[in-house]
Scaffold this active site. Structure first.
Site, PDB file in Angstrom:
ATOM      1  N   CYS A 381      13.648 -21.423  27.394  1.00 39.41           N
ATOM      2  CA  CYS A 381      13.084 -20.721  26.261  1.00 39.41           C
ATOM      3  C   CYS A 381      11.630 -21.185  26.443  1.00 39.41           C
ATOM      4  CB  CYS A 381      13.783 -20.899  24.928  1.00 39.41           C
ATOM      5  SG  CYS A 381      13.316 -19.391  23.667  1.00 39.41           S
ATOM      6  N   HIS A 507      19.123 -19.435  25.582  1.00 40.59           N
ATOM      7  CA  HIS A 507      19.720 -20.799  25.146  1.00 40.59           C
ATOM      8  C   HIS A 507      21.166 -21.124  25.839  1.00 40.59           C
ATOM      9  CE1 HIS A 507      16.430 -22.257  22.571  1.00 40.59           C
ATOM     10  NE2 HIS A 507      16.138 -20.827  22.325  1.00 40.59           N
ATOM     11  N   GLU A 509      22.543 -23.576  26.412  1.00 41.06           N
ATOM     12  CA  GLU A 509      23.562 -24.956  25.978  1.00 41.06           C
ATOM     13  C   GLU A 509      24.341 -24.392  24.764  1.00 41.06           C
ATOM     14  OE1 GLU A 509      20.238 -24.050  25.507  1.00 41.06           O
ATOM     15  OE2 GLU A 509      19.368 -24.472  23.360  1.00 41.06           O
TER      16      GLU A 509
HETATM   17  N1  GLN Z   1       8.132 -20.218  20.599  1.00 40.82           N
HETATM   18  C1  GLN Z   1       8.656 -19.481  21.530  1.00 40.82           C
HETATM   19  C2  GLN Z   1       8.938 -18.106  21.119  1.00 40.82           C
HETATM   20  O1  GLN Z   1       9.080 -17.754  20.030  1.00 40.82           O
HETATM   21  C3  GLN Z   1       9.882 -20.009  22.108  1.00 40.82           C
HETATM   22  C4  GLN Z   1      10.956 -20.269  21.115  1.00 40.82           C
HETATM   23  C5  GLN Z   1      12.012 -21.035  21.847  1.00 40.82           C
HETATM   24  O2  GLN Z   1      11.814 -21.939  22.362  1.00 40.82           O
HETATM   25  N2  GLN Z   1      13.205 -21.136  20.941  1.00 40.82           N
HETATM   26  O3  GLN Z   1       8.997 -17.016  21.756  1.00 40.82           O
END
Ligand code: GLN
Length: 534
Positions: A381, A507, A509
């Site tokens: 992310c 994600h 994970e």
């Molecule tokens: N802040 C970034 C976004 O909103 C990444 C979000 C995250 O890592 N969950 O796209």
């Protein structure tokens, strides 16, 4: 017909109700029983999504895009099930429904009160989760500690609920602390006695008492708790400290916990298949060697902020038969040159998700270090976004390249707000959330890990890769190996010149299980194992 197990906790928070519930779930599943779990959080937030990790640890995301308490992660990992928004109930949701009903005039002029309106809504949510999950046994974990003002309506609701479903169809399990007092040289049961007394004051007599202790309870301690708390001695269960959370189900099994529960609920399963769990524990306990992973985060003071990532790394270790030594490194420390020394020993660098400007330059430096030194790299992310920023600046020569989240004036917004996010002002539940399909490029590192082309993974973000830079960055060797089915959204980037350099907008994970490690974590740790020469 669903049976219910209500799990409450006494004395102090952090006793491990989540792991207790998850472990019971695993033991019941081993007996072929269809289980589900709900976590009830007595706070007024509608969901965990608006709380920062320092407050609440990680926000766990389900397939259907609910932003939930991290205990749902324990449930999914231990029991290997998929949960939904129905599995995390909060006071915010309960009051929100009741107040909306009141405004719609649904209470027909009645005075709206905690009993019966709030308690009815709580019971309705429990029934709904039971119905939708079709669970034979639904575990209901009540957050907080008995005695808290906030959890009182829930305790009242479960007291009523048991009478409604029939007393033989539900049991109450209470988790308490049995501390060891050095001066006295013994385990003390008084805290447990007081907590049970408090629970009884609300009208709930526990059927089982699970005691968190340093070491397993001896028979005399169990006898004392049995006498004072009015439960049979075999219903006093030890939950001794373990160095590894996945051992907890086996400790409960030693005390015959699942059999007692099943007998109480008049369920008679014929099987008990724990061999996959035991094999997993065996691999975990007998590694061939060790790999060191640097997790470069910005909420590192709270280890729970990265709970699913740390567990998924461990799962990658189970798959590769190595111990994974994960060190959390504060990304802002890498902003000074000397900070990079912190990465020297790492066999793999993982840059996880996050929000806000603080520490972003350190994350970018961590990516640069991994790319230039060919250290296995996994970005998740914000970790992927950091990798894009790094590549744009240092390989493509796009000076000042940034995410518009951190620098709205950047000349090169290589990461930008998603178009459907532009007009959103509410913060709660409005990100791109939950499971989305992704198509992998054949021969990519990701495809080699997944061994298939079409995958689905969970998301939680507002920003994305800016397609205006796809061509330019592609020319310099960055590959866009995972795309949304319409080809519009970049979900995975890779740098194939390196041995393992993969970063995902989603994600991974959240979908890793100890008995079914996630392919990308398995691949990342395999590469780290190669780097460590194990
Ligand atoms: N802040 C970034 C976004 O909103 C990444 C979000 C995250 O890592 N969950 O796209």
């Amino acid at each position: 017909m669903t049976r219910y197990i209500f799990i409450t906790g006494g004395n102090v928070s952090s006793l491990g109700k989540g792991i207790t519930s998850a472990s019971i779930g695993r033991l019941l599943k081993a007996r072929g029983i269809n289980v589900s779990v709900i976590k009830i959080d007595p706070y007024l937030n509608v969901d965990a999504g608006t709380m920062n990790p320092f407050q609440h640890g990680e926000v766990y995301v389900t397939d259907d895009g609910a932003e939930t308490d991290l205990d749902l992660g324990h449930y999914e990992r231990f029991i290997d099930i998929e949960l939904s928004k129905r599995n995390n109930v909060t006071t915010g949701q309960i009051y929100d429904s009741v107040i909306r009903n009141e405004r719609e005039g649904k209470y027909l002029g009645g005075c709206v009160q905690v009993i019966p309106h709030i308690t009815n809504e709580i019971k309705h949510r429990i029934r709904l989760a039971a119905r939708e999950s079709r669970a034979e046994v639904l575990l209901v974990e009540i957050g907080g500690t008995v005695g808290d003002i906030e959890s009182q309506p829930y305790l009242e609701a479960i007291r009523q609920f048991r009478n409604e479903v029939g007393r033989e169809h539900a049991i109450n399990l209470h988790l308490t602390l049995v501390p060891f007092l050095g001066a006295a040289g013994e385990l003390k049961t008084k805290l447990t006695q007081h907590s049970v007394k408090e629970l009884r004051g609300i009208g709930i007599q526990p059927d089982l008492i699970v005691c968190r202790t340093k070491c397993a309870l001896k028979e005399d301690v169990k006898a004392k708790i049995s006498l004072f708390c009015d439960v049979p001695k075999e219903c006093v269960i030890s939950a001794p400290d373990t160095s590894e959370i996945y051992e907890v189900p086996m400790n409960f099994e030693k005390d015959g916990m699942a059999d007692i529960i099943l007998e109480r609920l008049a369920l008679k399963p014929e099987e008990n298949e724990l061999s996959d769990w035991k094999d997993m524990l065996d691999r975990l306990a007998n590694p061939d060697g060790k790999v060191r992973i640097a997790v470069v985060g910005k909420y590192i003071q709270i280890r729970d902020s990265y709970l699913s990532i740390l567990e998924a790394l461990k799962h990658g270790g189970i798959a590769n038969k190595v111990e994974v030594d994960s060190t959390l490194i504060d990304s802002s420390r890498l902003e000074k040159s000397a900070g990079l020394k912190l990465l020297e020993k790492a066999n793999g660098v993982l840059v996880p998700g996050g929000f806000g400007t603080r520490g972003i330059e350190g994350k970018v430096r961590a990516v640069q270090y991994a790319r230039e030194n060919d250290v296995p790299f996994l970005g998740i992310c914000l970790g992927m976004q950091s990798a894009v920023i790094e590549f744009a600046r240092n390989v493509c020569g796009l000076r000042g390249a940034h995410s518009s989240e951190f620098d709205p004036e950047t000349p090169h917004p290589v990461i930008d707000l998603m178009p459907d996010q532009r007009h959103i002002s509410d913060k709660g539940g409005t990100m791109r959330l939950g499971s989305y399909p992704c198509v992998l490029a054949s021969k990519s590192q990701a495809a080699q890990c997944y061994k298939k082309k079409n995958i689905e993974e969970r998301h939680r973000h507002r920003f994305e890769f800016n397609n205006e830079y796809r061509e330019k960055m592609g020319e310099q060797g960055l590959e866009f190996c995972g795309l949304s089915p319409d080809g519009r959204l970049v979900e995975i980037i890779e740098y194939p010149k390196n041995g393992f350099f993969v970063a995902t907008q989603f994600h991974p994970e959240f979908k890793s299980r100890p008995t079914r490690p996630h392919p990308l974590f398995e691949g990342f740790i395999r590469a780290a194992r190669g780097h460590a020469g194990v």
